[in-house]
Design a protein around this motif. Structure first.
Motif, PDB file in Angstrom:
ATOM      1  N   ARG A  16       0.833  -1.205   0.000  1.00  0.00           N
ATOM      2  CA  ARG A  16       0.000   0.000   0.000  1.00  0.00           C
ATOM      3  C   ARG A  16       0.871   1.260   0.000  1.00  0.00           C
ATOM      4  NH1 ARG A  16      -3.253  -3.435   3.362  1.00  0.00           N
ATOM      5  NH2 ARG A  16      -2.269  -2.681   5.277  1.00  0.00           N
ATOM      6  N   ARG A  33       0.936   4.247  -2.780  1.00  0.00           N
ATOM      7  CA  ARG A  33       0.728   5.650  -2.399  1.00  0.00           C
ATOM      8  C   ARG A  33       1.871   6.521  -2.926  1.00  0.00           C
ATOM      9  NH1 ARG A  33      -0.262   3.415   2.858  1.00  0.00           N
ATOM     10  NH2 ARG A  33      -2.489   3.188   3.296  1.00  0.00           N
ATOM     11  N   GLU A  34       3.068   5.991  -2.874  1.00  0.00           N
ATOM     12  CA  GLU A  34       4.232   6.734  -3.370  1.00  0.00           C
ATOM     13  C   GLU A  34       4.109   6.991  -4.869  1.00  0.00           C
ATOM     14  OE1 GLU A  34       9.116   6.312  -3.640  1.00  0.00           O
ATOM     15  OE2 GLU A  34       7.936   4.830  -2.536  1.00  0.00           O
ATOM     16  N   VAL A  52       1.333   7.291  -6.527  1.00  0.00           N
ATOM     17  CA  VAL A  52       0.321   8.337  -6.688  1.00  0.00           C
ATOM     18  C   VAL A  52       0.922   9.708  -6.395  1.00  0.00           C
ATOM     19  CG1 VAL A  52      -1.841   9.253  -5.753  1.00  0.00           C
ATOM     20  CG2 VAL A  52      -1.615   6.804  -6.208  1.00  0.00           C
ATOM     21  N   ASP A  53       1.741   9.790  -5.348  1.00  0.00           N
ATOM     22  CA  ASP A  53       2.389  11.058  -5.001  1.00  0.00           C
ATOM     23  C   ASP A  53       3.314  11.532  -6.119  1.00  0.00           C
ATOM     24  OD1 ASP A  53       1.078  11.085  -2.587  1.00  0.00           O
ATOM     25  OD2 ASP A  53       2.758  10.253  -1.446  1.00  0.00           O
ATOM     26  N   LYS A  81      -7.002   5.836  -3.286  1.00  0.00           N
ATOM     27  CA  LYS A  81      -7.254   6.429  -1.980  1.00  0.00           C
ATOM     28  C   LYS A  81      -8.701   6.233  -1.545  1.00  0.00           C
ATOM     29  CE  LYS A  81      -3.497   9.789  -2.115  1.00  0.00           C
ATOM     30  NZ  LYS A  81      -3.104  11.225  -2.068  1.00  0.00           N
TER      31      LYS A  81
END
Length: 225
Positions: free
Chosen positions: A82, A86-87, A89-90, A154
């Motif tokens: 996860r 998320r990284e 997406v960032d 998210k």
């Protein structure tokens, strides 16, 4: 790009995949899309790292292509996975989670080249690379259809991904073993009443009406491991 792959090529093994496609990954100009059941398919030896490094790739401060990654719920089985997503997406990638496990895993580069992952075998996993426009277009269309029904990462993590603690996972495994309540409670060292209460809590967490449905739901979310 047009001369990078001659029509249809089949290769075997992750090393050959990375060797044959590394220059293609660095030459993406418009769009990179990827569909995978989990984070292992494109991971060895260093392929995932290479692709991730290019997810937010820029030239002279300008993003040069869009990245879309479509994954099955099994890709969210642990916190490390996860965090990795998320990284991405960032870094600017678009990540969505499909409502069910994906039947096919693929990469499409600039709508010109498609890489299809096949079955794993003694000589390594087999991959098919093609630049045939009709085939690439068909693969891309299937990806786009699945993408349209998937949930943004998210949002999925906020509302649709149950979190099971160690006790919950233990009860889930006991349910999956097919053992009677009495036997499962005895093996887990708890009273029959406590075990059944934990089962009821698990059904609530998984939004399931029955133990069978709980098993299906857990499988869809990659929680059976």
């Amino acid at each position: 790009m047009r001369d990078a792959v001659t029509e249809i090529v089949t290769i075997r093994g992750d090393l050959e995949l990375l060797t044959r496609t590394a220059h293609l990954l660095s030459s993406v100009r418009e769009e990179f899309v990827c569909a995978a059941r989990d984070l292992d398919t494109w991971s060895r030896p260093g392929a995932r790292q290479a692709m991730a490094a290019r997810a937010g790739h820029t030239q002279q401060g300008q993003q040069v292509h869009q990245v879309r990654k479509l994954l099955s719920p099994a890709a969210l089985a642990d916190e490390h996975s996860r965090a990795h997503l998320r990284e991405l997406v960032d870094q600017g990638a678009l990540v969505r989670i499909a409502s069910a496990p994906l039947p096919h895993e693929t990469i499409v580069i600039d709508r010109r080249l498609a890489i299809l992952a096949g079955l794993d075998g003694p000589g390594g996993r087999e991959y098919t690379l093609t630049t045939v426009p009709t085939l690439v277009g068909g693969v891309y269309a299937l990806f786009d259809a699945a993408w349209g029904t998937a949930t943004e990462l998210k949002a999925f993590l906020r509302g649709e991904q149950p979190r099971l603690d160690a006790a919950g996972r233990t009860v889930l495994r006991a349910l999956g073993s097919g053992a009677t309540d009495e036997k499962a409670a005895r093996e887990l060292g708890m009273s029959l009443r406590t075990y059944r209460r934990r089962v009821a809590e698990l059904l609530t967490t998984l939004d399931a009406d029955s133990r069978f449905q709980a098993g299906i739901r857990a499988g869809e979310l990659g929680l059976n491991g």
